[in-house]
Scaffold this active site. Sequence first.
Site, PDB file in Angstrom:
ATOM      1  N   ASN A   9       0.869  -1.171   0.000  1.00  0.00           N
ATOM      2  CA  ASN A   9       0.000   0.000   0.000  1.00  0.00           C
ATOM      3  C   ASN A   9       0.908   1.223   0.000  1.00  0.00           C
ATOM      4  O   ASN A   9       1.473   1.569   1.028  1.00  0.00           O
ATOM      5  CB  ASN A   9      -0.891  -0.027   1.256  1.00  0.00           C
ATOM      6  CG  ASN A   9      -1.669   1.270   1.433  1.00  0.00           C
ATOM      7  OD1 ASN A   9      -1.765   2.071   0.510  1.00  0.00           O
ATOM      8  ND2 ASN A   9      -2.213   1.474   2.620  1.00  0.00           N
ATOM      9  N   LYS A  11       0.134   4.273  -0.350  1.00  0.00           N
ATOM     10  CA  LYS A  11      -0.487   5.505   0.175  1.00  0.00           C
ATOM     11  C   LYS A  11      -0.207   6.648  -0.803  1.00  0.00           C
ATOM     12  O   LYS A  11      -0.257   6.437  -2.005  1.00  0.00           O
ATOM     13  CB  LYS A  11       0.024   5.783   1.588  1.00  0.00           C
ATOM     14  CG  LYS A  11      -0.087   4.530   2.474  1.00  0.00           C
ATOM     15  CD  LYS A  11       0.148   4.774   3.904  1.00  0.00           C
ATOM     16  CE  LYS A  11       0.003   3.451   4.650  1.00  0.00           C
ATOM     17  NZ  LYS A  11      -0.008   3.584   6.085  1.00  0.00           N
ATOM     18  N   HIS A  96      -9.514   1.726   4.612  1.00  0.00           N
ATOM     19  CA  HIS A  96      -8.260   1.856   5.357  1.00  0.00           C
ATOM     20  C   HIS A  96      -8.466   2.836   6.518  1.00  0.00           C
ATOM     21  O   HIS A  96      -9.240   3.794   6.399  1.00  0.00           O
ATOM     22  CB  HIS A  96      -7.149   2.358   4.424  1.00  0.00           C
ATOM     23  CG  HIS A  96      -5.798   2.300   5.065  1.00  0.00           C
ATOM     24  ND1 HIS A  96      -5.354   3.261   5.941  1.00  0.00           N
ATOM     25  CD2 HIS A  96      -4.817   1.369   4.973  1.00  0.00           C
ATOM     26  CE1 HIS A  96      -4.148   2.917   6.358  1.00  0.00           C
ATOM     27  NE2 HIS A  96      -3.791   1.783   5.790  1.00  0.00           N
ATOM     28  N   GLU A  98      -6.807   5.205   7.567  1.00  0.00           N
ATOM     29  CA  GLU A  98      -6.536   6.612   7.232  1.00  0.00           C
ATOM     30  C   GLU A  98      -7.726   7.237   6.512  1.00  0.00           C
ATOM     31  O   GLU A  98      -8.009   8.423   6.688  1.00  0.00           O
ATOM     32  CB  GLU A  98      -5.247   6.703   6.396  1.00  0.00           C
ATOM     33  CG  GLU A  98      -4.020   6.434   7.263  1.00  0.00           C
ATOM     34  CD  GLU A  98      -2.851   5.801   6.546  1.00  0.00           C
ATOM     35  OE1 GLU A  98      -2.800   5.819   5.311  1.00  0.00           O
ATOM     36  OE2 GLU A  98      -1.957   5.258   7.248  1.00  0.00           O
ATOM     37  N   GLU A 165      -5.625  -4.597  10.581  1.00  0.00           N
ATOM     38  CA  GLU A 165      -4.605  -3.572  10.771  1.00  0.00           C
ATOM     39  C   GLU A 165      -4.863  -2.804  12.069  1.00  0.00           C
ATOM     40  O   GLU A 165      -5.626  -1.824  12.070  1.00  0.00           O
ATOM     41  CB  GLU A 165      -4.595  -2.586   9.603  1.00  0.00           C
ATOM     42  CG  GLU A 165      -4.249  -3.215   8.271  1.00  0.00           C
ATOM     43  CD  GLU A 165      -3.581  -2.220   7.336  1.00  0.00           C
ATOM     44  OE1 GLU A 165      -2.502  -2.522   6.836  1.00  0.00           O
ATOM     45  OE2 GLU A 165      -4.146  -1.137   7.122  1.00  0.00           O
ATOM     46  N   GLY A 171       2.514   2.330  10.621  1.00  0.00           N
ATOM     47  CA  GLY A 171       3.496   3.401  10.432  1.00  0.00           C
ATOM     48  C   GLY A 171       4.262   3.775  11.685  1.00  0.00           C
ATOM     49  O   GLY A 171       4.948   4.790  11.712  1.00  0.00           O
ATOM     50  N   SER A 204       3.300  -2.090  10.238  1.00  0.00           N
ATOM     51  CA  SER A 204       4.755  -2.186  10.438  1.00  0.00           C
ATOM     52  C   SER A 204       5.330  -3.559  10.081  1.00  0.00           C
ATOM     53  O   SER A 204       6.236  -4.053  10.753  1.00  0.00           O
ATOM     54  CB  SER A 204       5.131  -1.797  11.874  1.00  0.00           C
ATOM     55  OG  SER A 204       4.750  -0.455  12.128  1.00  0.00           O
TER      56      SER A 204
HETATM   57  P1  PGA Z   1       2.778   0.337   7.544  1.00  0.00           P
HETATM   58  O1  PGA Z   1       1.323   0.617   6.931  1.00  0.00           O
HETATM   59  O2  PGA Z   1       3.278  -0.960   6.964  1.00  0.00           O
HETATM   60  O3  PGA Z   1       3.612   1.515   7.093  1.00  0.00           O
HETATM   61  O4  PGA Z   1       2.640   0.265   9.019  1.00  0.00           O
HETATM   62  C1  PGA Z   1       0.411  -0.437   6.753  1.00  0.00           C
HETATM   63  C2  PGA Z   1      -0.869   0.085   6.157  1.00  0.00           C
HETATM   64  O5  PGA Z   1      -1.291   1.206   6.503  1.00  0.00           O
HETATM   65  O6  PGA Z   1      -1.504  -0.593   5.322  1.00  0.00           O
END
Ligand code: PGA
Length: 241
Positions: A9, A11, A96, A98, A165, A171, A204
């Site tokens: 992903n 983003k 997601h 976000e 998640e 992140g 992560s």
């Molecule tokens: P990350 O993000 O691997 O940077 O923690 C995962 C995601 O938001 O799908």
Amino acid sequence: MAKTVIAGNWKMFKTQRETLEFLQGFVEQVSDTPGDRGIVLCVPFTNLSILSKNLHGSRIHIGAQNMHWEANGAYTGEISGDMLTEIGVRYVIIGHSERREYFGETNATVNLRLKAVQAAGMTPILCVGESKAQRDAGETEAHIIQQLKEGLEGVDQKNLVIAYEPIWAIGTGDTCDAKEANRVIGVIRSQLSNQDMTIQYGGSVKPGNVDEIMAQPEINGALVGGASLAPADFARIVNYQ
Ligand code: PGA
């Protein structure tokens, strides 16, 4: 048996030039990846056609990060199913955290988007997961079960990937313990009619922890943010041991 799917992903990262640079490093490094592992790159809309042109005939699938539920209309800033399928998109991330946190996504809009992605012939990747406050309050299971109940109303479970998640792990470098992720994914599976659904862990995931995560019996893949931006790192994740 659930199929294994590893998805990146991106983003809001990478221009078209940077996307081409990524592909130059990445494609070669996954040429020997076992054929039963699905590989997906969920990229910004502006990069979809670049993937479409450069991954033609490749086993790497193209993914988007959002899609509107209407076929067309006055929805400034949104994108439709036909626009995505025309350029070969196969997967779409929906809900997601976000999008839920910054763009007002709710379980009701998630539900509309999931059904529209399926109706367009693509596979949605539905994201669910709890915040740190919900985890600390012992509300993890109840919150996720509610997300599934409202999100999956009328959704075809035979054409769906779910990503667990935990928001506090996204992140932050603070990965959820692999056994705990496995446990929560077991709870998610207990809510589903399709027991063979692909359920990913996300939050992560890195080259250094992917092997332990993928060794868990309930975990069928990963949704990878930051570590999917570097070709060597994402290739190592796809080529988990
Ligand atoms: P990350 O993000 O691997 O940077 O923690 C995962 C995601 O938001 O799908």
